[in-house]
Design a protein around this motif. Structure first.
Motif, PDB file in Angstrom:
ATOM      1  N   VAL A  15      26.182  13.631   1.455  1.00  0.00           N
ATOM      2  CA  VAL A  15      25.408  13.609   0.209  1.00  0.00           C
ATOM      3  C   VAL A  15      23.953  13.985   0.452  1.00  0.00           C
ATOM      4  O   VAL A  15      23.352  14.750  -0.304  1.00  0.00           O
ATOM      5  CB  VAL A  15      25.495  12.216  -0.450  1.00  0.00           C
ATOM      6  CG1 VAL A  15      24.592  12.153  -1.685  1.00  0.00           C
ATOM      7  CG2 VAL A  15      26.933  11.896  -0.826  1.00  0.00           C
ATOM      8  N   LEU A  16      23.373  13.453   1.528  1.00  0.00           N
ATOM      9  CA  LEU A  16      21.977  13.727   1.816  1.00  0.00           C
ATOM     10  C   LEU A  16      21.825  15.132   2.417  1.00  0.00           C
ATOM     11  O   LEU A  16      22.713  15.602   3.128  1.00  0.00           O
ATOM     12  CB  LEU A  16      21.423  12.684   2.781  1.00  0.00           C
ATOM     13  CG  LEU A  16      21.429  11.235   2.259  1.00  0.00           C
ATOM     14  CD1 LEU A  16      20.867  10.292   3.316  1.00  0.00           C
ATOM     15  CD2 LEU A  16      20.649  11.110   0.969  1.00  0.00           C
TER      16      LEU A  16
ATOM     17  N   ASN B 264       0.795  -1.239   0.000  1.00  0.00           N
ATOM     18  CA  ASN B 264       0.000   0.000   0.000  1.00  0.00           C
ATOM     19  C   ASN B 264       0.822   1.280   0.000  1.00  0.00           C
ATOM     20  O   ASN B 264       0.262   2.366   0.098  1.00  0.00           O
ATOM     21  CB  ASN B 264      -0.952   0.000   1.204  1.00  0.00           C
ATOM     22  CG  ASN B 264      -0.216  -0.105   2.531  1.00  0.00           C
ATOM     23  OD1 ASN B 264       1.006  -0.206   2.562  1.00  0.00           O
ATOM     24  ND2 ASN B 264      -0.965  -0.107   3.619  1.00  0.00           N
ATOM     25  N   LEU B 265       2.164   1.174  -0.098  1.00  0.00           N
ATOM     26  CA  LEU B 265       2.999   2.369  -0.148  1.00  0.00           C
ATOM     27  C   LEU B 265       3.892   2.331  -1.383  1.00  0.00           C
ATOM     28  O   LEU B 265       4.316   1.255  -1.819  1.00  0.00           O
ATOM     29  CB  LEU B 265       3.862   2.461   1.111  1.00  0.00           C
ATOM     30  CG  LEU B 265       3.128   2.639   2.444  1.00  0.00           C
ATOM     31  CD1 LEU B 265       4.116   2.603   3.601  1.00  0.00           C
ATOM     32  CD2 LEU B 265       2.319   3.931   2.470  1.00  0.00           C
ATOM     33  N   GLN B 266       4.202   3.507  -1.931  1.00  0.00           N
ATOM     34  CA  GLN B 266       4.991   3.588  -3.145  1.00  0.00           C
ATOM     35  C   GLN B 266       5.929   4.780  -3.096  1.00  0.00           C
ATOM     36  O   GLN B 266       5.684   5.753  -2.384  1.00  0.00           O
ATOM     37  CB  GLN B 266       4.078   3.749  -4.366  1.00  0.00           C
ATOM     38  CG  GLN B 266       3.307   5.072  -4.340  1.00  0.00           C
ATOM     39  CD  GLN B 266       2.779   5.493  -5.688  1.00  0.00           C
ATOM     40  OE1 GLN B 266       3.190   4.995  -6.715  1.00  0.00           O
ATOM     41  NE2 GLN B 266       1.839   6.439  -5.673  1.00  0.00           N
TER      42      GLN B 266
ATOM     43  N   SER C   3      12.841   6.999   1.268  1.00  0.00           N
ATOM     44  CA  SER C   3      13.517   5.860   0.649  1.00  0.00           C
ATOM     45  C   SER C   3      14.983   6.197   0.388  1.00  0.00           C
ATOM     46  O   SER C   3      15.283   7.158  -0.323  1.00  0.00           O
ATOM     47  CB  SER C   3      12.831   5.490  -0.664  1.00  0.00           C
ATOM     48  OG  SER C   3      13.655   4.658  -1.462  1.00  0.00           O
ATOM     49  N   LEU C   4      15.889   5.393   0.940  1.00  0.00           N
ATOM     50  CA  LEU C   4      17.318   5.613   0.706  1.00  0.00           C
ATOM     51  C   LEU C   4      17.659   5.365  -0.758  1.00  0.00           C
ATOM     52  O   LEU C   4      18.503   6.061  -1.331  1.00  0.00           O
ATOM     53  CB  LEU C   4      18.150   4.697   1.616  1.00  0.00           C
ATOM     54  CG  LEU C   4      19.672   4.832   1.499  1.00  0.00           C
ATOM     55  CD1 LEU C   4      20.121   6.274   1.727  1.00  0.00           C
ATOM     56  CD2 LEU C   4      20.366   3.887   2.481  1.00  0.00           C
ATOM     57  N   ALA C   5      17.007   4.387  -1.402  1.00  0.00           N
ATOM     58  CA  ALA C   5      17.291   4.095  -2.808  1.00  0.00           C
ATOM     59  C   ALA C   5      16.928   5.284  -3.695  1.00  0.00           C
ATOM     60  O   ALA C   5      17.696   5.678  -4.576  1.00  0.00           O
ATOM     61  CB  ALA C   5      16.535   2.843  -3.253  1.00  0.00           C
TER      62      ALA C   5
ATOM     63  N   ALA D  73      14.337  16.254   3.179  1.00  0.00           N
ATOM     64  CA  ALA D  73      14.119  15.408   2.001  1.00  0.00           C
ATOM     65  C   ALA D  73      13.001  15.955   1.128  1.00  0.00           C
ATOM     66  O   ALA D  73      11.939  16.334   1.640  1.00  0.00           O
ATOM     67  CB  ALA D  73      13.776  13.991   2.433  1.00  0.00           C
ATOM     68  N   PRO D  74      13.212  15.987  -0.193  1.00  0.00           N
ATOM     69  CA  PRO D  74      12.125  16.391  -1.094  1.00  0.00           C
ATOM     70  C   PRO D  74      11.036  15.326  -1.131  1.00  0.00           C
ATOM     71  O   PRO D  74      11.255  14.163  -0.803  1.00  0.00           O
ATOM     72  CB  PRO D  74      12.832  16.509  -2.450  1.00  0.00           C
ATOM     73  CG  PRO D  74      14.017  15.620  -2.341  1.00  0.00           C
ATOM     74  CD  PRO D  74      14.462  15.669  -0.920  1.00  0.00           C
ATOM     75  N   LYS D  75       9.839  15.718  -1.543  1.00  0.00           N
ATOM     76  CA  LYS D  75       8.704  14.801  -1.480  1.00  0.00           C
ATOM     77  C   LYS D  75       8.856  13.613  -2.421  1.00  0.00           C
ATOM     78  O   LYS D  75       8.262  12.557  -2.181  1.00  0.00           O
ATOM     79  CB  LYS D  75       7.405  15.551  -1.793  1.00  0.00           C
ATOM     80  CG  LYS D  75       7.319  16.121  -3.205  1.00  0.00           C
ATOM     81  CD  LYS D  75       5.989  16.834  -3.405  1.00  0.00           C
ATOM     82  CE  LYS D  75       5.860  17.383  -4.828  1.00  0.00           C
ATOM     83  NZ  LYS D  75       4.555  18.058  -5.034  1.00  0.00           N
ATOM     84  N   GLN D  76       9.674  13.753  -3.495  1.00  0.00           N
ATOM     85  CA  GLN D  76       9.810  12.626  -4.421  1.00  0.00           C
ATOM     86  C   GLN D  76      10.612  11.474  -3.827  1.00  0.00           C
ATOM     87  O   GLN D  76      10.681  10.398  -4.426  1.00  0.00           O
ATOM     88  CB  GLN D  76      10.437  13.070  -5.752  1.00  0.00           C
ATOM     89  CG  GLN D  76      11.853  13.622  -5.641  1.00  0.00           C
ATOM     90  CD  GLN D  76      11.860  15.124  -5.581  1.00  0.00           C
ATOM     91  OE1 GLN D  76      10.904  15.724  -5.093  1.00  0.00           O
ATOM     92  NE2 GLN D  76      12.913  15.746  -6.093  1.00  0.00           N
ATOM     93  N   TRP D  77      11.235  11.658  -2.667  1.00  0.00           N
ATOM     94  CA  TRP D  77      11.942  10.568  -1.985  1.00  0.00           C
ATOM     95  C   TRP D  77      11.048   9.857  -0.972  1.00  0.00           C
ATOM     96  O   TRP D  77      11.451   8.856  -0.398  1.00  0.00           O
ATOM     97  CB  TRP D  77      13.165  11.101  -1.231  1.00  0.00           C
ATOM     98  CG  TRP D  77      14.226  11.679  -2.104  1.00  0.00           C
ATOM     99  CD1 TRP D  77      14.259  11.719  -3.466  1.00  0.00           C
ATOM    100  CD2 TRP D  77      15.423  12.331  -1.651  1.00  0.00           C
ATOM    101  NE1 TRP D  77      15.384  12.357  -3.907  1.00  0.00           N
ATOM    102  CE2 TRP D  77      16.126  12.732  -2.813  1.00  0.00           C
ATOM    103  CE3 TRP D  77      15.958  12.606  -0.408  1.00  0.00           C
ATOM    104  CZ2 TRP D  77      17.344  13.403  -2.745  1.00  0.00           C
ATOM    105  CZ3 TRP D  77      17.178  13.272  -0.327  1.00  0.00           C
ATOM    106  CH2 TRP D  77      17.871  13.665  -1.491  1.00  0.00           C
TER     107      TRP D  77
END
Length: 432
Positions: free
Chosen positions: A160-161, A45-47, A71-73, A173-177
């Motif tokens: 890096v982060l 249920n999560l993406q 997500s770290l990836a 963190a941006p929302k796309q992560w």
């Protein structure tokens, strides 16, 4: 298949171990339909969507992993692209507590099992050398002391982060992560909001107490609905698989494979003037067979392989040796059929192996002698058959296919063009 888990980096919490799936849709609507299909089929249920929208990372929410988790990836894929323009890369980096993070992406698609956490450097290094031999990679980012030619030095993840704050590990963190909800089915809504639903229904029942005949009827209806919801919730609770569980009595696939290979290595495979036909491992024994060339002498073969057995017509010879005693396996929990099929087919595609699986077979409890007929109680597990063909590196393939409830029953090989080509088959036990 590994489960998603939380790791600490600089005090911040990130998610690793997502199930990544490639997407074929050409627009947002098509891709969202694919993601919803994955979520429904795999009960996830999560993406989190990859930067190029070519793949999606999926997870099932729990107390530690929920919408908004990073997500770290996704973060590292974005950062490696920004730093090096990377679309094809392998990244291996040590995390806090002696854990090692592994990320593999090819043509902008993260491998289905390419977002992994390993408990030791040796395990991470072994996985790296397996994948690095499969294809050409644009960038290799591994520790310098591994001595990999042309590799980039591993950066400090904290550098890096986008951490911010003085002395505080706050990840900007941006929302796309971040993980977001896929969609919520009625059943999922009931599971996730069970407590609230019961409280609401109970409150309604309390409010209507003391009202007129119509209100009293509504109260009874609300109470009945609360009972229905409670019964539905009880039925949804995951039941523990009963014991004995058959896979707990069967050696692990990797153990049986290694036992077979070691036993094959103890036999003189190429006696003069006899051609090696093949090898079979199964049922606790290993058998090697040969056929004679025009001048193949039985006496010569027996000098090389003293315990050889000759067929009645002399056209075939074989030797059989017992496999070594294998350790008692662990009685691990198993996953659903869909979860394991996705993992196994993805691994087979990576290594170019022909792989087939048969539908699950339901097992029922058998009555013991003197107990009469069995009541028909159904087990909560099922058994799937599987078969992998065209294998030249059985150690690598078994490791890629392996997972909870995965068992090997037989290995057969033929000698072709100077190498063994193996066929392996067995059972995959799954949760119903």
């Amino acid at each position: 298949m590994s489960k998603p888990e939380i790791v600490a980096i600089g005090g911040a919490q990130l998610v690793v171990g997502l199930m990544w799936q490639p997407l074929s849709g050409s627009n947002t609507g098509e891709r969202q339909a694919e993601v919803k299909g994955f979520g429904k089929e795999l009960d996830l249920n999560l993406q989190v969507m990859h930067r190029e929208n070519l793949c999606v990372g999926l997870a099932k929410g729990n107390a530690g992993i929920k919408a908004g988790a990073v997500s770290l990836a996704a973060a590292m894929s974005d950062k490696l692209h920004a730093l090096h323009g990377a679309r094809d890369f392998i990244l291996v980096v040590e995390l806090e507590g002696g854990q090692w993070y592994y990320l593999a992406q090819k043509d902008g698609v993260i491998f289905p099992d390419g977002d992994q956490l390993y408990t030791s450097e040796d395990l991470a290094k072994s996985r790296f050398f397996e994948d690095s031999s499969l294809a050409d990679w644009g960038q290799i980012v591994v520790p310098s002391h591994w001595g990999v030619s042309g590799s980039l030095d591993v950066p400090e993840i904290e550098d890096v982060l986008p951490f911010k704050g003085k002395g505080k590990a706050k990840l900007n963190a941006p929302k796309q992560w971040k993980l977001t909800a896929i969609s919520v089915s009625p059943a999922q809504f009931v599971r996730e909001h069970a407590t609230s639903l019961v409280i609401i229904v109970a409150a309604i029942g309390t409010i209507v107490i003391g009202m007129d005949q119509l209100k009293a009827w509504q109260q009874q209806k609300a109470i009945a609905e609360a009972a229905r919801v409670a019964a539905e919730l009880a039925a949804m609770q995951e039941k523990e698989l009963p014991r004995p569980r058959p896979w707990g009595e069967i050696p692990h696939a990797s153990d049986l494979m290694r036992a077979c290979m070691r036993t094959v290595g103890s036999v003189h495979l190429f006696p003069g003037n006899w051609d090696l036909l093949g090898v079979h491992c199964g049922g606790g024994v290993m058998t090697v067979s040969w056929k004679p060339r025009p001048y193949g002498w039985i006496e010569h073969l027996k000098q090389v392989v003293p315990d050889v057995v000759i067929a009645t017509d002399g056209s075939l010879a074989s030797t059989t040796k017992p496999l070594p005693q294998l350790r008692t396996p662990t009685d691990e929990d198993v996953f659903t059929a869909n979860e394991r099929m996705v993992a196994m087919y993805a691994a087979a595609q990576r290594y170019g192996v022909k792989f087939t699986a048969t539908p699950p077979v339901t097992n029922t409890v058998q009555a013991l002698p003197g107990q009469g007929a069995a009541p028909g109680q159904e087990q909560l597990w099922e058994e799937m058959g599987w078969k992998a063909e065209g294998i030249t590196l059985p150690e690598v393939v078994i490791q890629a296919l392996d997972g909870n409830g995965f068992r090997l029953s037989a290995m057969n090989a033929q000698w072709r063009d100077g190498q063994f080509v193996w066929t392996m088959e067995g059972s995959q036990y799954v949760r119903k």
